[in-house]
Design a protein around this motif. Structure first.
Motif, mmCIF file in Angstrom:
data_model
loop_
_atom_site.group_PDB
_atom_site.id
_atom_site.type_symbol
_atom_site.label_atom_id
_atom_site.label_comp_id
_atom_site.label_asym_id
_atom_site.label_seq_id
_atom_site.Cartn_x
_atom_site.Cartn_y
_atom_site.Cartn_z
ATOM 1 N N MET A 1 66.318 -62.430 101.246
ATOM 2 C CA MET A 1 65.542 -62.256 100.017
ATOM 3 C C MET A 1 65.315 -60.780 99.740
ATOM 4 S SD MET A 1 62.698 -65.275 100.575
ATOM 5 C CE MET A 1 61.655 -64.690 99.248
ATOM 6 N N ASP A 2 65.423 -60.395 98.467
ATOM 7 C CA ASP A 2 65.112 -59.030 98.081
ATOM 8 C C ASP A 2 63.605 -58.800 98.169
ATOM 9 O OD1 ASP A 2 67.762 -58.349 97.490
ATOM 10 O OD2 ASP A 2 67.605 -59.147 95.463
ATOM 11 N N LYS A 3 63.239 -57.532 98.368
ATOM 12 C CA LYS A 3 61.833 -57.144 98.393
ATOM 13 C C LYS A 3 61.652 -55.963 97.445
ATOM 14 C CE LYS A 3 61.235 -58.291 103.336
ATOM 15 N NZ LYS A 3 62.655 -58.319 103.737
ATOM 16 N N PHE A 4 60.672 -56.057 96.554
ATOM 17 C CA PHE A 4 60.399 -55.007 95.579
ATOM 18 C C PHE A 4 58.926 -54.622 95.624
ATOM 19 C CE2 PHE A 4 63.741 -57.710 93.680
ATOM 20 C CZ PHE A 4 64.755 -56.775 93.491
ATOM 21 N N PHE A 5 58.650 -53.336 95.413
ATOM 22 C CA PHE A 5 57.282 -52.944 95.109
ATOM 23 C C PHE A 5 57.298 -52.182 93.795
ATOM 24 C CE2 PHE A 5 58.445 -48.855 96.930
ATOM 25 C CZ PHE A 5 57.594 -47.926 96.332
ATOM 26 N N ILE A 6 56.278 -52.420 92.992
ATOM 27 C CA ILE A 6 56.197 -51.824 91.657
ATOM 28 C C ILE A 6 55.715 -50.388 91.793
ATOM 29 C CG2 ILE A 6 55.112 -51.956 89.387
ATOM 30 C CD1 ILE A 6 54.909 -55.021 89.869
ATOM 31 N N SER A 7 56.578 -49.452 91.415
ATOM 32 C CA SER A 7 56.324 -48.021 91.550
ATOM 33 C C SER A 7 56.109 -47.417 90.158
ATOM 34 C CB SER A 7 57.513 -47.346 92.242
ATOM 35 O OG SER A 7 57.341 -45.950 92.297
ATOM 36 N N LEU A 8 55.031 -46.657 89.998
ATOM 37 C CA LEU A 8 54.694 -46.058 88.712
ATOM 38 C C LEU A 8 54.887 -44.543 88.759
ATOM 39 C CD1 LEU A 8 51.388 -47.993 87.901
ATOM 40 C CD2 LEU A 8 53.742 -48.608 87.274
ATOM 41 N N ASP A 9 55.526 -44.001 87.735
ATOM 42 C CA ASP A 9 55.701 -42.552 87.656
ATOM 43 C C ASP A 9 54.359 -41.825 87.628
ATOM 44 O OD1 ASP A 9 58.444 -42.739 87.696
ATOM 45 O OD2 ASP A 9 58.695 -42.542 85.526
ATOM 46 N N SER A 10 53.345 -42.481 87.069
ATOM 47 C CA SER A 10 52.030 -41.844 86.945
ATOM 48 C C SER A 10 51.247 -41.833 88.251
ATOM 49 C CB SER A 10 51.205 -42.564 85.873
ATOM 50 O OG SER A 10 50.990 -43.919 86.238
ATOM 51 N N ALA A 11 51.738 -42.550 89.263
ATOM 52 C CA ALA A 11 51.006 -42.629 90.537
ATOM 53 C C ALA A 11 51.957 -42.461 91.715
ATOM 54 C CB ALA A 11 50.256 -43.954 90.625
ATOM 55 N N PRO A 12 52.644 -41.320 91.802
ATOM 56 C CA PRO A 12 53.592 -41.135 92.914
ATOM 57 C C PRO A 12 52.916 -41.153 94.270
ATOM 58 C CG PRO A 12 53.202 -39.055 91.767
ATOM 59 C CD PRO A 12 52.580 -40.135 90.932
ATOM 60 N N GLU A 13 51.649 -40.748 94.329
ATOM 61 C CA GLU A 13 50.944 -40.747 95.613
ATOM 62 C C GLU A 13 50.744 -42.164 96.135
ATOM 63 O OE1 GLU A 13 48.006 -41.495 92.508
ATOM 64 O OE2 GLU A 13 49.647 -40.058 92.697
ATOM 65 N N ARG A 14 50.560 -43.127 95.223
ATOM 66 C CA ARG A 14 50.412 -44.516 95.655
ATOM 67 C C ARG A 14 51.727 -45.050 96.191
ATOM 68 N NH1 ARG A 14 46.993 -46.515 90.855
ATOM 69 N NH2 ARG A 14 48.655 -48.025 90.552
#
Length: 236
Positions: A1-14
């Motif tokens: 199974m693929d695994k994804f996490f939602i990454s935001l340009d506005s929150a690179p530290e997260r």
């Protein structure tokens, strides 16, 4: 199974923190999500993704659309996937326990959620066909220990989910993705009956509330205790 996490340009530290704290779970790929400032509401309404009566905040709307986009990816690929938000901290043995849980689910499972918003209620089938149970946990205590949760081994079991608050960390099957897309789109702010709150009606102001309208209509599960927690220390 693929695994994804939602990454935001506005929150690179997260995103950096997510990858550091969850390095023990391999092959989690970043999925570039929409930021609140980049959501083109008229275009989304024109595309049939958002209704005219949707009162989600820009941040909640962007979050919902990111999950909808991932559901579309899963549905088209025909392959189940893990989805995480960028605040998730996964337990030490997450890979082994989550895989074991999925293998033991009915073959027609749609979604299994790994956690919920602990300072709010979650209702599940404690005894199938007999009784539901409603639980919370102490969020202040959780946040004191959140950075150590990735070193903690958890033994957990899946139960049929009735309703919960907080949404963002789960595994979803192609059938589940198709059902949620059909049910939730266009995103709207209908009132939702909450059995977990003694029959209160709440207007759906985010995806978490809207989904409470549909969990009982699909093969939805929750893990108890949770296999991941949400780090709430980072600014939104």
């Amino acid at each position: 199974m693929d695994k994804f996490f939602i990454s935001l340009d506005s929150a690179p530290e997260r995103s950096e923190t997510f990858q550091r704290l969850n390095a023990h779970v391999p092959d989690i790929l970043p999925f570039k999500g929409l930021d609140a400032s980049t959501v083109d509401l008229p275009a989304m309404q024109q595309a049939g993704l958002v209704s005219k009566n949707c009162t989600f905040s820009p941040a909640d709307l962007a979050s919902a659309l990111n999950h909808v986009s991932l559901w579309g990816t899963v549905m088209r690929s025909g392959t189940s996937a893990y989805v995480f938000d960028d605040r998730a901290v996964l337990c030490r043995n997450f890979s082994e326990v989550s895989q074991d849980i999925i293998e033991k689910l009915p073959t027609n499972w749609d979604i299994v959620c790994w956690n919920w918003a602990g300072d709010n209620v979650m209702q599940y089938e404690l005894l199938p066909g007999v009784t539901h149970a409603t639980i919370t946990y102490f969020q202040d205590s959780v946040q004191k220990h959140i950075k150590d949760f990735n070193t903690t081994g958890i033994a957990s079991l899946p139960f049929r989910l009735v309703q919960m608050f907080g949404f963002g960390n789960y595994a979803i099957s192609p059938s589940g993705a198709a059902k949620l897309i059909k049910s939730c789109l266009p995103l709207n702010s209908e009132e939702v009956l909450h059995y977990c709150l003694g029959g209160q009606m709440l207007q759906a102001t985010d995806l978490s509330i809207l989904l409470n309208r549909y969990y009982m209509d699909i093969a939805a599960f929750i893990t108890v205790p949770p296999l991941c927690l949400s780090d709430l220390s980072a600014p939104v």
